[in-house]
Structure formats: C-alpha cells, structure tokens
Design an enzyme around this catalytic site. Structure first.
Site, PDB file in Angstrom:
ATOM      1  N   LYS A   1      -8.029  14.033   4.472  1.00  0.00           N
ATOM      2  CA  LYS A   1      -7.157  12.853   4.474  1.00  0.00           C
ATOM      3  C   LYS A   1      -6.181  13.008   5.635  1.00  0.00           C
ATOM      4  O   LYS A   1      -6.127  14.069   6.261  1.00  0.00           O
ATOM      5  CB  LYS A   1      -6.392  12.742   3.155  1.00  0.00           C
ATOM      6  CG  LYS A   1      -5.756  14.059   2.677  1.00  0.00           C
ATOM      7  CD  LYS A   1      -5.115  13.918   1.303  1.00  0.00           C
ATOM      8  CE  LYS A   1      -6.065  14.083   0.135  1.00  0.00           C
ATOM      9  NZ  LYS A   1      -6.303  12.845  -0.592  1.00  0.00           N
ATOM     10  N   ARG A   2      -5.411  11.969   5.924  1.00  0.00           N
ATOM     11  CA  ARG A   2      -4.368  12.120   6.938  1.00  0.00           C
ATOM     12  C   ARG A   2      -3.447  13.280   6.576  1.00  0.00           C
ATOM     13  O   ARG A   2      -3.222  13.578   5.398  1.00  0.00           O
ATOM     14  CB  ARG A   2      -3.566  10.821   7.048  1.00  0.00           C
ATOM     15  CG  ARG A   2      -4.299   9.727   7.770  1.00  0.00           C
ATOM     16  CD  ARG A   2      -4.630  10.138   9.209  1.00  0.00           C
ATOM     17  NE  ARG A   2      -3.455  10.159  10.030  1.00  0.00           N
ATOM     18  CZ  ARG A   2      -3.145   9.274  10.970  1.00  0.00           C
ATOM     19  NH1 ARG A   2      -3.974   8.284  11.243  1.00  0.00           N
ATOM     20  NH2 ARG A   2      -2.044   9.371  11.668  1.00  0.00           N
TER      21      ARG A   2
ATOM     22  N   THR B   1      -8.396   6.730  -2.087  1.00  0.00           N
ATOM     23  CA  THR B   1      -9.757   6.222  -2.257  1.00  0.00           C
ATOM     24  C   THR B   1     -10.744   7.359  -1.994  1.00  0.00           C
ATOM     25  O   THR B   1     -11.846   7.345  -2.532  1.00  0.00           O
ATOM     26  CB  THR B   1     -10.033   5.047  -1.301  1.00  0.00           C
ATOM     27  OG1 THR B   1      -9.528   5.383  -0.003  1.00  0.00           O
ATOM     28  CG2 THR B   1      -9.357   3.789  -1.782  1.00  0.00           C
TER      29      THR B   1
ATOM     30  N   HIS C   1       0.806  -1.233   0.000  1.00  0.00           N
ATOM     31  CA  HIS C   1       0.000   0.000   0.000  1.00  0.00           C
ATOM     32  C   HIS C   1       0.833   1.274   0.000  1.00  0.00           C
ATOM     33  O   HIS C   1       0.263   2.360   0.079  1.00  0.00           O
ATOM     34  CB  HIS C   1      -0.925   0.048   1.211  1.00  0.00           C
ATOM     35  CG  HIS C   1      -2.025  -0.955   1.185  1.00  0.00           C
ATOM     36  ND1 HIS C   1      -3.239  -0.730   0.595  1.00  0.00           N
ATOM     37  CD2 HIS C   1      -2.086  -2.208   1.674  1.00  0.00           C
ATOM     38  CE1 HIS C   1      -4.011  -1.800   0.731  1.00  0.00           C
ATOM     39  NE2 HIS C   1      -3.332  -2.714   1.392  1.00  0.00           N
TER      40      HIS C   1
ATOM     41  N   LYS D   1       1.214  14.444   0.944  1.00  0.00           N
ATOM     42  CA  LYS D   1      -0.133  14.746   0.462  1.00  0.00           C
ATOM     43  C   LYS D   1      -0.302  16.240   0.193  1.00  0.00           C
ATOM     44  O   LYS D   1      -1.273  16.671  -0.400  1.00  0.00           O
ATOM     45  CB  LYS D   1      -1.177  14.267   1.467  1.00  0.00           C
ATOM     46  CG  LYS D   1      -1.240  12.730   1.600  1.00  0.00           C
ATOM     47  CD  LYS D   1      -2.230  12.307   2.660  1.00  0.00           C
ATOM     48  CE  LYS D   1      -2.204  10.832   2.998  1.00  0.00           C
ATOM     49  NZ  LYS D   1      -2.842   9.960   2.008  1.00  0.00           N
TER      50      LYS D   1
ATOM     51  N   LYS E   1     -14.400   8.535  -3.809  1.00  0.00           N
ATOM     52  CA  LYS E   1     -15.646   8.880  -3.107  1.00  0.00           C
ATOM     53  C   LYS E   1     -16.131  10.260  -3.529  1.00  0.00           C
ATOM     54  O   LYS E   1     -17.325  10.476  -3.762  1.00  0.00           O
ATOM     55  CB  LYS E   1     -15.414   8.852  -1.585  1.00  0.00           C
ATOM     56  CG  LYS E   1     -15.146   7.451  -1.053  1.00  0.00           C
ATOM     57  CD  LYS E   1     -14.514   7.435   0.343  1.00  0.00           C
ATOM     58  CE  LYS E   1     -13.901   6.067   0.621  1.00  0.00           C
ATOM     59  NZ  LYS E   1     -12.987   6.051   1.785  1.00  0.00           N
TER      60      LYS E   1
END
Ligand code: NTF
Length: 806
Positions: free
Chosen positions: A543-544, A651, A352, A549, A655
């Site tokens: 998100k985290r 993911t 992952h 990111k 969504k």
C-alpha cells in the site's frame, strides 16, 4: 474464431503498426492485439451511446482526478471472452501472450486506493449495463517510477504516454474553452435582474480522448473521457519572429502544464495553484460537455436531475458545484433557486478520508485570483446555507463556524468538503465505520442540519481483474467446486465453505498458492536479488507508505522477531518472508525513512547466517497495479494494521482475502466488515479500537507507558535508534524513533505487544497446516459481498436512482 483473430492481428500489425510481422517486437505485438481488441469493443461502445440517448436513459458521470487502471489488454480481452482466442492466435503465430501482455505500460493515473476504486467502478458500471462516463485528466506522466537506490526511494518520471496509447480515440470535435482569472462584470437587465459575466484573463483548450471501458461479457462499453490541455494559440508569432523562441511558446508551456503530471501525494493535498487549475480545468470541460449533451438530447436543462447523476470522487472535483451554478446562472440565464435545485439534485459526493490534514482547502486569495466568479457564487451559497443553519439552530453560533464553507480561522480559506456536502443530495463514506465517524466527527454539525444526507457505501473490488485474471488457478477450482456460473455470480463462491474441511480441496488450494508463490519468488529474485523459499509463510504489506498505515509497526515486529530467532535459533519458528511494497510521496520525509529502514533491516536479516531461512525481508520496488496482480495471489498473510479510525476502508484488504490470504488487522475500515463476513476465528484481530484510540488522544496519553510496560518494545526501539540496522550511520533512525517515544500520533507503541502476540498466533495456526488452509477457504467463500458490482448496485439504487438488475 482463432483464424479470424489471427488475421485481425496480422492486419493491424501490417496496416496500422506498419511492421512486417517477421520483425515485430513484443511491443508491436501488443499494439496489434490492442488495436484488434479495441475494434471489437468499439461497435458495442457506439451502439450503447445511441441506445442510451434514444431510450432517454439516465447517465452517471463519475468525476475523478484519478483513474488507476494498470494494464488493459488482458482485461479487455477477457471481458470480451476473447482471451483464449487471442492467446491461441498468437501461439499459432509463434508469439508468447505473456510477453505481449507484459509489454503494455501501466496506466498509472492515480496514487492509490481512491484511484484504483474509480477504475474498479468503471468496470462494474459497464458490467451492470449502467450508462456512465468517467471524466478525468489525461496526464502525460502518471505516478512516478520508484527506484530503490542504496535502500532509499528515488523518484523518476513515468512515461506511459511517450509512445501514445492504442486504447484511446481523440475526439477532435469535443474541445472546450476553460477560463482562468480575469474579472467579473455586473450589469442589470431591463427587467431589473442583476447578472454577472466572467471575463477570464486566460483561456485554455480542453481536448478529449475516449478510452472504451469494457464490462464483463461485453455487456456494455462506457467511455472514460480524459481531458488534455492545449494552448489556444500554440505560438506567439510576433515573439517568434523577433527570435524569442522560448517566449513565443511560453503560453503553450503554461497551458499544457495543466495535464502534464499527476500530483503524487494522496491523503495530503499539495495546496499548489497548479493543482487547483487541474481541478477546475477538468471539471469545467466535463460539465460543459455533459450539459451540451443533455441539451442536444432533451432540450431543456430543468430535466437534468432525471437524466444525469454526477458523482464527485472526493473533494478534488468539488469546484463543480460552483461551476454548475455559474453555467446555469450566467451562461443559461436560469434564476438562482432553479439553478440550485438542479445542482443539488444532480450532485453527490464520496468522502475517502477523515485525516484532518487531508481535507482540501484553498486560501481565498488564490481562489479569487484564479476563479473570481466562482468565489462570488460560493459566498452566495454560503450565505444562504448559514441563514438556514441559523434558523435551525439559533442557540448555537459555534455551529456556524464549523459548517461554514469559508474557514475563518488563521487565514481565510475555502473548504472543499463543506462545499461538496452543501451542494449534494447524498454524501457517502466508504465503510460502515468510516461513515459512522463522518457523522460523529468531521461532518457532525452538517449532519445535524441535513440529517438524511450521509449514507454508507462500503467499497468493493472487481473480481474480474482481482480474481479471474490475476489468479486463474484459483478461479479454475472455484468453477469446478461452485459451478461455472461463479464468474457471473460471485455469490455462489459461498458454496466453497461446505468443502472447507475436504482434504483434497485443501491440497488443491495449497498447490495453486504454492505455484503463485513460486512465480512471486522469481520476481523477487529478479528485482531484489533475494532468494526466498516458496514454502515459507508469505507475509505481505502492500500500500502507499503512510505513518497511519503503520509499516513501522510491521518493521519493529520484524526486528523483534529477528532478535528472538537469534536468541533461540533452535525453537520451532515459522519460516517467514516479509514482503513490503509501496511508494512514499516525494516530500514525505518520515515515509521515506521507513522505506530506508525496511531496506536496512532486509540487509542485516538476509545476510545473517544465524537466522538461516527462518526470516527473509524484501522491499519490492515500484509497487503498481501490475505488481499487485503478482503479489496478491501469492500472499498468505495480509497486513491491514492501520491505527483504528484512520483507514477509511482499504481495498487491498479485500483483494488479499479474496485470494485466500488471512488478515492480521485492526478493527479499522472495511476490516470490520471482512471480520463480520469471514468470522472471528478466521482473522487475526489485534490492537486498540477506535474508541480506545480517541480516549487516549483526548487524555494525551503518550508512548511512555507502553514502552515502560514492554521490555521487548523498549529493546527494539533502542536497537533501531542505536544503529543496529544502520551501522554505516548509527544515528539514521533516531528522529524516527523519537517520534514514537514522544507523541506517537499513530499509537504504534500502544499496539506493539498486541500485534506481536497476534503474529505468534499466526505462527501457531500456520504450523498446524490444515486449519490454516481451512480458514483460507472460508475467507474466499465469504468475500462475494466485496464485489464492486454490489457496491455499484447500491450507488445506483440509493444515490443515482438508476435502474440496475443485480
Ligand atoms: C483512500 N483515500 C482511503 O485511504 C482508503 O482507505 C480507501 O479504501 C480508498 O480511499 C478508496 O475509498 C484516498 O486515497 C484519499 F486520497 F482520499 F486520501
């Protein structure tokens, strides 16, 4: 039906909760409903187990240290087609379903994407009628609760289990011993075969709890079996009798620590001994359980690969390879070659993340102290593996170093990725790009030795939770336009595309979005005190918190936009609300500074009358599955802006697009496949590509050039590091910004201009009204492929060899 449900709920309230309905709290009503719903799932659950055993069906075992489930009541009721019935029953009783639903605590047994994926997969496996067990840990405390105090993140323990949970069954008969430490005895059998017996120095009990996972339309119900740790002897009486009460229960505390809490960092392993104890604990219990089941039904262990597929969710359960070998060799007396053939035909492994710091390794000393026999087995596996590698590539001694399970550089370590790879017949990545990078980078040499093992399985999401339940308004439109079958067959969502230009449909889609945004605006007001206009563009990054990111890129753009608005307040600006939410690992200093920066920028921007309602900034505290269910249906713009090559899939991106948000994103992870599906004109792509990122990295190109070339970037960096948003402590962000001026590992500065320009394309598109909604409709219409049913069907056919009709 409604009257039946009513009496079931009342009966649970009275006889199980033990309350007079007249005095029941929302939580009591939740308990009564959950127990009544569980009854309806349970018969299916037991029947499924019986049929699987009698028909000799292959079972899938999904081993995961994380299952990020969220609330379950609406999910269970809706999958049993009982949601409307229960809602009506409660209404008759004068109780509001919304309040009952909200009384359920989130089961937050995961950190982020990896854990949520496991939860979506459990639902999809039940939906597709695949007999599956999820195996994990029943943590007393899930992911911490985030409180924002004075703009800083504070962590508080999470308490989902403090009042128990109505969903689970304690299995008092399913308890296994799990050993740690001790020594290994070697002996030679009369037949001259060397055998090993492990004598653990410490033993704990693994006690199991099953939660039924209900598939769509109740097609099948599978167990999620979570292990809780218990001391074998809860009290040492001789100490107790001497008055040493703490000492008397110290064994208990040590044993029970194993299932006390979830490690709260993703993408960076903690490296702590307790974590290895957690990993081995749940792996050993799970393998003992599944082997005993197999023996009970089939007698012989050689048929295991035909009847069982074991999926390793990342390397966290990778010690299972060694544990399976130990059980087969030492406990069941199989010869090495047979044990190895069974093991490698049964296991498969999903990777992952390729972030180098995220690859799990254990110092040999720690591993040996805790699992001496497993280390021997790993050495043995490694010797055979390196022999094979030497034979295949005799001219390349360098290769041996990279494929070895033991890392020989600074301090010897066991590499869990290599172990998982070598012991599995299939290894998969989670998006096309990520799988390609696995082949080219981290697993390049292993892929040369075992060229057929790596395959791709692009992630998916369950549409039941992330569309039908969380966005009933949009679902109603889809049923009407695409046919009622849309809830069973997402592929027909495509029919929406033909109506993308239909202004009546566009109006309805906009109306649903506006209603969802109004609901979110209410939550924002309640939790942050900030008032936002639902008519503004809702720009969402959830998100985290992680540097890769690049929430920081978003915040720098926000600061630049703020300046631009102030400089030219009468221009035709697009009113925006920047919404950010996410948790930072408690020890991740930079991520916590980024949260503080978001809150500092919010303070300044939201209180500046000059920007009026053109820009608002909101950091929503305590992001979790339940909050996601409110934010996602209300989003207009989805921020997927990681440095190319670093987000394995994502993911949340799926969504948000499914709910009609347009994506602004880099060519990273599954963004690429989203673009391929929705088309270039319906997504805002910007930034460096993976190849450009690695080119820069190899050449050591740093931020200097990008800053010199962009006055706007230089200005915004100076503003932030000069204290423009932190007048109370002007130096607060100097270090954070210096990180960008120096190495800028995540290439925030390189992508800044292109991101800013992409955001202005977003503005233009939004202002044009009709084309935006058209694009949103085309996004929704083309997301069917991202259903986790599709993903699971691929795993079933191409990895597990399990029949599936989809
Ligand atoms: C995450 N990995 C990745 O960062 C996401 O891109 C991906 O969508 C999810 O896995 C699911 O595949 C992790 O959470 C971890 F822990 F592996 F780093």
């Amino acid at each position: 039906m409604v009257s039946e449900a009513k009496s079931a709920i009342i009966s649970k309230m009275t006889l199980s909760v033990g309350k007079d309905p007249a005095f029941a709290t929302d939580y009591d009503w939740f308990l009564a409903c959950a127990l009544a719903a569980r009854d309806r799932a349970t018969l299916r659950f037991l029947e499924g187990k019986r049929v699987t055993a009698s028909d000799g069906k292959k079972r899938v075992y999904y081993l995961s240290l994380e299952f990020l489930i969220g609330r379950q009541l609406t999910d269970v009721l809706s999958n049993l087609s009982l949601l409307d019935v229960f809602r009506a029953a409660l209404e008759d009783l004068g109780v509001d379903y919304e309040r009952v639903r909200s009384a359920e605590p989130d089961a937050a047994l995961g950190n982020g994407g990896l854990g949520r994926l496991a939860a979506c997969f459990m639902e999809s496996m039940a939906t597709l009628g695949i007999p599956a067990y999820g195996y994990g840990i029943r943590y007393d405390h899930g992911l911490f609760r985030q409180v924002i105090y004075d703009g800083w993140q504070e962590e508080y323990p999470e308490d989902w289990l403090s009042f128990g949970t109505p969903w689970e069954f304690l299995r008092t008969d399913v308890v296994f011993n799990v050993g740690f430490g001790g020594s290994v005895e070697t002996y030679v059998t009369p037949a001259g075969i060397t055998r090993y017996t492990w004598h653990p120095g410490e033993v704990v009990h693994a006690v199991s709890y099953d939660t039924p996972m209900v598939g769509w339309r109740g097609r099948s119900v599978n167990p999620l079996r979570l292990w809780s740790a218990r001391a074998v002897d809860p009290l040492r009486l001789e100490l107790f009798n001497r008055g040493d009460f703490a000492g008397a229960s110290s064994d208990q505390a040590r044993a029970e620590a194993i299932s006390k809490f979830l490690y709260p960092s993703d993408e960076t392993p903690s490296g702590q001994e307790l974590r290895l104890r957690q990993e081995y604990f749940f792996v050993s219990a799970s393998l003992q359980d599944l082997l005993s089941r197999h023996r009970r039904i089939y007698g012989d262990l050689h048929s295991l690969p035909e009847r069982a597929a074991i999926q390793l969710n990342d390397t966290h359960p990778a010690v299972a390879i060694a544990e399976m070998m130990r059980l087969l060799l030492d406990e069941h007396g199989l010869p090495w070659n047979e044990a190895w053939a069974i093991t490698s035909a049964t296991f498969s492994y999903t990777n992952h993340t390729l972030l180098p710091e995220a690859l799990e390794t254990w110092p040999l000393a720690v591993f040996e102290r805790l699992l001496p026999r497993h280390l021997q087995i790993i050495y043995f596996i490694n010797n055979l593996h390196l022999e094979a590698a030497k034979k295949a590539f005799p001219e390349e001694p360098e290769l041996l170093r990279s494929v070895s399970i033991i890392d020989e550089r600074d301090g010897r370590k066991v590499r869990m990725g290599q172990l998982a790879f070598v012991g599995s017949h299939a290894i998969n990545g989670v998006s096309a790009l990520h799988t390609d990078l696995m082949r080219k980078t981290t697993f390049r040499d292993l892929n040369r030795i075992y060229p057929d093992r790596i395959q791709n399985k692009t992630n998916g999401i369950t549409f039941r939770r992330w569309l039908h339940q969380s966005n009933p308004g949009l679902t109603a439109i889809l049923k009407e336009v695409c046919g009622a079958e849309v809830v069973d067959n997402p592929e027909v969502i495509e029919r929406l595309a033909a109506h993308a230009g239909d202004s009546a449909l566009q109006d309805r889609i906009r109306a649903v979005k506006l209603a969802n945004k109004t609901a979110l605006a209410k939550v924002i007001a309640e939790r942050t005190g900030v008032r936002v206009d639902p008519a503004a563009l809702f720009d969402v990054q959830i998100k985290r918190m992680h540097e890769y990111k690049r929430q920081l890129l978003n915040l720098l753009e926000t600061a630049a936009l703020y300046d631009a608005i102030r400089a030219n307040p009468d221009a035709d600006w697009t009113p925006r609300v920047k919404i950010m939410a996410g948790k930072a690992a408690a020890s991740y200093v930079n991520a916590k500074f980024i949260i503080k920066l978001a809150n500092d920028i919010a303070q300044v921007v939201n209180n500046d009358p000059a920007v009026r309602d053109l820009l608002k900034v909101v950091f929503l505290p305590n992001y979790n599955v339940s909050l996601a269910e409110v934010i996602i249906p209300a989003a207009d713009l989805s921020e997927q802006i990681s440095t190319a090559g670093m987000e394995a899939s994502g993911t949340g991106n799926m969504k948000l697009a499914l709910n009609g948000a347009l994506t602004i994103g880099t060519l990273d992870g599954a963004n690429i496949e989203i673009r391929d599906n929705v088309g270039n004109d319906n997504i805002f792509i910007f930034g460096l590509t993976t190849d450009e990122v690695s080119y820069r990295r190899e050449r050591g190109i740093t931020a200097g050039q990008a800053i010199a070339a962009s006055p706007m970037l230089a200005g915004v960096l100076n503003a932030v590091s000069g204290g423009r948003f932190s007048p109370d402590d002007p130096g607060r962000f100097v270090q954070l910004i210096d990180g960008l001026r120096g190495a800028d590992r995540y290439m925030v500065t390189d992508d800044f201009d292109s991101y800013y320009a992409a955001q202005r394309r977003v503005d233009a598109c939004w202002n044009s009204g009709e084309p935006w909604t058209r694009s949103a409709i085309i996004n929704i219409a083309n997301m069917a492929w991202f259903s986790s049913d599709r993903t699971i069907a691929e795993y079933a056919r191409e990895i597990w060899n399990v029949p599936v009709d989809l």
